[in-house]
Design an enzyme around this catalytic site. Structure first.
Site, PDB file in Angstrom:
ATOM      1  N   GLU A 158       0.829  -1.209   0.000  1.00  0.00           N
ATOM      2  CA  GLU A 158       0.000   0.000   0.000  1.00  0.00           C
ATOM      3  C   GLU A 158       0.862   1.258   0.000  1.00  0.00           C
ATOM      4  OE1 GLU A 158      -4.262  -1.366   1.796  1.00  0.00           O
ATOM      5  OE2 GLU A 158      -2.868  -0.483   3.226  1.00  0.00           O
ATOM      6  N   GLU A 234      -6.471  -7.854  -0.517  1.00  0.00           N
ATOM      7  CA  GLU A 234      -6.949  -7.818   0.867  1.00  0.00           C
ATOM      8  C   GLU A 234      -8.453  -7.590   0.835  1.00  0.00           C
ATOM      9  OE1 GLU A 234      -5.027  -5.293   3.673  1.00  0.00           O
ATOM     10  OE2 GLU A 234      -2.999  -5.889   3.066  1.00  0.00           O
TER      11      GLU A 234
END
Length: 584
Positions: A158, A234
């Site tokens: 991320e 995710e």
């Protein structure tokens, strides 16, 4: 030889379309003797792949160290995945977030002057290369094209939520490739235009992280990646908890519907988490977006397998959804059984302030050192104060909690979450401050900040100088009674300051136990020398999970370090997990 590749619209396994149905299992959040059980239950839910992060700071607690023993045996974990007939995804960071202390980055990195973390800076890149080479030395022979289970390796984590240094990202990808990685590489970002642009790399598959509105999020991902398979790396099926907050859950039917929508769109998925596990030791992280909020010890995450690995209603709902898109095994794992209930008195208290000499090494300092200066998670600081009347004691910032004593009597607590930074000393005397690190921030711009009392400690307008600092050897707390030849006499009355207690308890069979902490204050617990983690009466969690493999038939030993006040010096083992209220 098996080949895994990225096609125009699908992952390709030996040239045929392959949908990844993965679940996150963190080997470092489970006792290694439970790995096979959790992997098998993930398979029975219908998954074909297991994903894990790799925590740099756990493997490398000091420069030049790379520990792969016990819970850190990544090779064993990957081989157990292969033995179950499943594939694997490895996400080594170097930054992982994961609600893990410092987002997985070692604290010692930040003690190097000029170190530029998560950007292209020579000192950091040298450390990253050494770390990734160590990880990928394990992963390289276990790639799918060499007969192992590993399908994908992730670059950073991320990154678009943190920075936009493309030179850094490309360098991390090059290090991974140059270490012998031949399987495809991926990045992951939240499906926001700016994050996908900043955190992605041309030639590396972009994936998303989200838990709802699959069609919308996949469309955003596709806009940044015209070809290749779509994947939610995710799929958030729950959430984590902070001390003092509620226990977070997501509705079973709602979560199952979101998973169904994702799979109906043809995407691959990694369910985060299929089993969350536990932040054993002192490795839980924290968030600070204006208010510091440390993460609890349990990482149950409201996952399909609960903290103790038992299937939940969400497990069965997800299994039914997956069965619409892929075959699932006929076998369904059994529900968990009640744990043994018993109690034991805590006795033989050893009080830190009564005689600190056995608790750790002492050093002398002109000014108050930080916990980072001492490489400590808990420390006792002592000095003498020479004033006639009430005087203000202050610091710039408390990171994270300071217990203040004057002439052996408790004076107050300075707490970071409340933005405390001062209290009144009524008079002069012997000043003692116990300072606690409650977990390093794992997300955002406060990564790596030093712990302790920040800025000079001031008495009125003058700096208070001349400190002795004693690092509390937390690994040595369970051995205190040996070093003190039996310790102090058993006492029923509460004492002043941090106190170590112990209890013996009998186990007929080494199965999972749940230790109730509702009658205790704040502290750390160990069973047979294994650190279960932190507890705190603030909740939400009210139990500490004890894996069966930590126990032994017959006599076992519990040790508790109580930092605050224990209402009842007794240990109660209860039948089930208690993770606290859903609302406050």
């Amino acid at each position: 030889m098996t080949e895994f590749a990225i096609g125009e619209s699908d992952f390709l396994l030996d040239g045929k379309p392959f949908r990844i149905l993965s679940g996150a299992l963190h080997y470092f959040r489970m006792h290694p003797d439970t790995w096979a059980d959790r992997i098998e239950k993930a398979r029975l839910m219908g998954l074909n792949t297991i994903e894990t992060y790799v925590p740099w700071n756990a493997h490398s607690p000091a420069p030049g160290v790379f520990d792969t023993s016990g819970m850190l045996d990544l090779e064993r974990f990957l081989r157990e995945i292969a033995d179950a007939g499943l594939y694997a995804i490895v996400r080594p960071g170097p930054y992982i977030c994961a609600e893990w202390d410092n987002g997985g980055l070692p604290a010692w990195l930040f003690r190097t002057p000029g170190m530029g973390v998560r950007r292209y800076e020579p000192q950091f890149m040298t450390a990253v290369r050494e770390y990734l080479d160590n990880v990928l030395r394990i992963v390289q022979p276990l790639q799918v094209d060499q007969g192992g289970p590993v399908l994908l390796v992730q670059v950073e984590n991320e990154y678009g939520a943190f920075g936009d240094d493309q030179t850094y990202l490309k360098s991390v990808a090059e290090i991974i490739r140059n270490a012998g990685t031949t399987v495809p590489l991926v990045t992951v970002d939240q499906p926001v235009d700016a994050m996908l642009a900043a955190g992605g790399l041309d030639g590396v598959l972009r994936t998303g992280s989200f838990g709802s509105r699959a069609d919308e999020r996949l469309a955003t991902l596709r806009k940044h990646q015209p070809t290749g398979p779509l994947m939610c790396m995710e799929f958030w099926d729950g959430w984590f908890d902070h001390w003092g907050g509620p226990h977070h859950t997501t509705g079973v039917s709602e979560a199952a519907a979101e998973l169904d929508a994702l799979l109906a769109a043809g995407a691959s998925v990694n369910i985060y988490m299929v089993h969350g596990g536990t932040n054993f030791g002192l490795m839980s992280g924290a968030n600070d977006k204006g208010v510091y909020r440390p993460t609890i010890t349990s990482y149950d995450y409201d996952a399909p397998l609960d903290e103790a690995g038992n299937p939940t209603a969400k497990f069965h709902a997800f299994r039914e959804v997956i069965s619409r898109y892929a075959p699932v095994p006929d076998v369904v794992p059994a529900s968990g059984t009640a744990a043994p209930e018993t109690s034991a008195a805590l006795g033989s208290p050893i009080r830190l302030l009564a005689d600190p000499s056995a608790w750790g090494a002492v050093s002398e300092h002109a000014s108050m050192p930080t916990l980072d200066d001492l490489d400590a998670r808990l420390a006792l600081f002592q000095t003498s104060v020479d004033v006639d009347g009430p005087t203000l004691l202050s610091v710039d910032e408390v990171r994270d909690r300071a217990y203040v004593f004057l002439d052996g009597a408790p004076l107050g607590v300075l707490d970071r979450e409340r933005h405390d930074r001062a209290l009144m000393l009524p008079h002069g005397g012997r000043l003692e401050i116990v300072v606690e690190d409650q977990g390093r921030v794992n997300y955002g711009q406060r990564l790596g900040e030093p712990k302790g009392l920040i800025g000079p400690v001031q008495l009125g307008s003058e700096e208070l100088r001349g400190w002795s600092a004693r690092v509390i050897d937390l690994d040595g707390v369970p051995e205190l009674w040996t070093s003190l030849d039996g310790g102090g006499p058993a006492q029923d009355a509460p004492g002043v300051g941090p106190t170590a207690w112990r209890a013996g308890f009998d186990v007929s069979s080494p199965v999972d136990h749940f230790l109730s902490t509702v009658a205790w204050g704040k502290g750390i617990a160990w069973v047979n020398g294994f650190c279960l983690g932190r507890y705190w009466r603030r909740g939400p969690q009210e139990t500490l999970y004890i894996p069966g493999p930590v126990l032994r038939p017959g006599r076992n030993e519990l040790v508790v370090l109580e930092l605050d006040v224990m209402a009842e010096p007794a240990a109660h083992f209860v039948s089930a997990l208690s993770l606290g209220p859903l609302e406050l």
